[in-house]
Write an enzyme that holds these catalytic residues in place. Structure first.
Site, short mmCIF file in Angstrom:
data_model
loop_
_atom_site.label_atom_id
_atom_site.label_comp_id
_atom_site.label_asym_id
_atom_site.label_seq_id
_atom_site.Cartn_x
_atom_site.Cartn_y
_atom_site.Cartn_z
N ARG A 14 2.43 7.82 -0.99
CA ARG A 14 1.73 8.98 -0.38
C ARG A 14 2.23 10.25 -1.42
NH1 ARG A 14 4.01 13.05 2.26
NH2 ARG A 14 5.62 11.68 2.42
N ARG A 15 3.45 10.25 -1.73
CA ARG A 15 3.83 11.36 -2.42
C ARG A 15 3.45 11.34 -3.80
NH1 ARG A 15 9.67 10.85 0.38
NH2 ARG A 15 9.54 12.11 2.09
N CYS A 48 1.15 -1.33 2.46
CA CYS A 48 2.26 -0.61 2.24
C CYS A 48 2.21 0.17 0.59
CB CYS A 48 3.64 -1.43 2.28
SG CYS A 48 3.86 -2.49 1.03
N LYS A 52 7.83 7.12 11.51
CA LYS A 52 7.00 6.79 10.09
C LYS A 52 7.60 5.62 9.36
CE LYS A 52 9.22 8.93 6.16
NZ LYS A 52 9.46 10.01 4.99
N ASP A 53 8.51 4.93 9.89
CA ASP A 53 8.94 3.72 9.34
C ASP A 53 8.51 2.35 9.98
OD1 ASP A 53 10.46 5.09 7.04
OD2 ASP A 53 12.30 5.06 8.30
N ARG A 78 20.23 8.45 -2.29
CA ARG A 78 19.46 9.01 -3.46
C ARG A 78 20.00 10.35 -3.91
NH1 ARG A 78 13.28 7.86 -0.98
NH2 ARG A 78 13.75 5.89 -0.28
N ARG A 96 15.19 4.03 -4.65
CA ARG A 96 15.38 3.62 -3.11
C ARG A 96 16.67 3.90 -2.57
NH1 ARG A 96 13.55 -1.12 -1.27
NH2 ARG A 96 14.82 -0.02 0.54
#
Ligand SMILES: NCc1[nH]cc(CCC(=O)O)c1CC(=O)O
Length: 312
Positions: free
Chosen positions: A134-135, A245, A81-82, A158, A152
């Site tokens: 997306r979230r 992005c 996904k990255d 986090r 980030r």
């Protein structure tokens, strides 16, 4: 056959755990093989601002690619996904195996010691840490009373910010929390219908040089064919959409036990108010063709305009 494989890795706990998983699988497959870890720090790890200001794509992969291409390392382990979806892999490299997919869902995490709550139970104005467009788009539509706030850094840092009181909740991938051994922090797992996952969720991709047949042979047995098919369908869809992005794109392919493959995909406006949605079955199509067919279904519904309208 290779006698030593040098694996390049970012130094976050999640990246290192992923490398340990690959080493374990390689040693099981090839008992005499020696593996070494070559650490790198990427610009994406150093930069704490918005990823779009960093040129966005490839912030986490540029230095890793360089280590492979220069021959300092033989193998890279990436969260699919990255990996940038709008451009091909760097010339001279290939993904030679995809590991069996982990959980693709996102989860809600609360500060340490907090009584478990669902997203629905979070109070008005609760600060939810996430920088993912997306979230943010999906939450803006489903939970407009929550306040998404950028965050980030790697998952551990986090969580430290969450526990220090900077946020009321985080949204993190279930698979990532498992990899760093913190799945007990999950307060609620979000169903894919409530929070559609990102392209490539839960998949580790093993990248090496195209001409390095020793490494390609060594990692071949680690490839999981159903995951490989899902990855190809999803990635082709993303490539055909040519997102950027800041474009909220979500979706997941699913390979059923009988081998039938389907792909669900969605493109949102940043506020989540508008969504185009496609769900296609492969039938006789290859995974790549399924990805293309699903992208076309989205484009017919206006996905291009939706993506291009978003500043980036
Ligand atoms: N953007 C960071 C990142 N890259 C991959 C994962 C999770 C694991 C995966 O989906 O492969 C995460 C953490 C997260 O989003 O919570």
């Amino acid at each position: 056959m290779a006698s030593t494989i040098r694996i390049v890795s970012r130094s976050s706990p999640m990246a290192l755990a992923q490398v340990e998983r690959v080493r374990g699988l390689l040693h099981r497959e090839h008992p005499g093989l020696v593996t070494q870890v070559v650490p790198v720090t990427t610009s994406g790890d150093r930069w704490q601002g918005a990823l779009s200001q960093l040129g966005g794509k490839g912030a986490f992969t540029k230095e890793v690619d360089a280590a492979l291409l220069s021959g300092e390392a033989d193998l890279a382990v990436h969260c699919l996904k990255d990996m940038p979806g709008d451009r091909p892999l760097p010339e001279g490299t290939t993904v030679a195996a995809y590991l069996e997919r982990d959980d693709i869902r996102d989860a809600v995490v609360l500060p340490e010691g907090h009584t478990p709550l669902t997203l629905d139970e979070l109070p008005h104005g609760a600060k939810v840490g996430t920088s993912s467009v997306r979230r943010v788009a999906q939450l803006a539509d489903s939970h407009p009373w929550l306040e998404c706030t950028p965050i980030r850094g790697n998952a551990n840092s986090r969580l430290a910010k969450l526990d220090a009181g900077e946020f009321d909740a985080l949204i993190l991938a279930v698979s990532g929390l498992h990899r760093i051994g913190l799945e007990e922090r999950i307060s609620q797992i979000l169903d894919v219908d409530a929070m559609c996952p990102p392209i490539g969720a839960g998949i580790l991709a093993l990248q090496c040089r195209v001409d390095d047949t020793d490494t390609i042979d060594a990692i071949g047995p680690l490839n999981h064919v159903p995951t490989w098919r899902e990855a190809h369908a999803e990635r082709m869809m993303l490539h055909a959409l040519q997102g950027h992005c800041n474009s909220p794109i979500a979706g997941y392919a699913a390979c059923a036990a009988d081998g039938s493959l389907s792909l669900r995909a969605k493109v949102f406006t940043p506020d989540g108010k508008k969504v185009v949605n496609a769900h296609e079955w492969a039938g006789a199509l290859t995974p790549d063709e399924l990805g293309m067919a699903t992208a076309l279904a989205l484009l017919r519904q206006g996905a291009r305009e939706l993506i291009d309208q978003i500043p980036h």
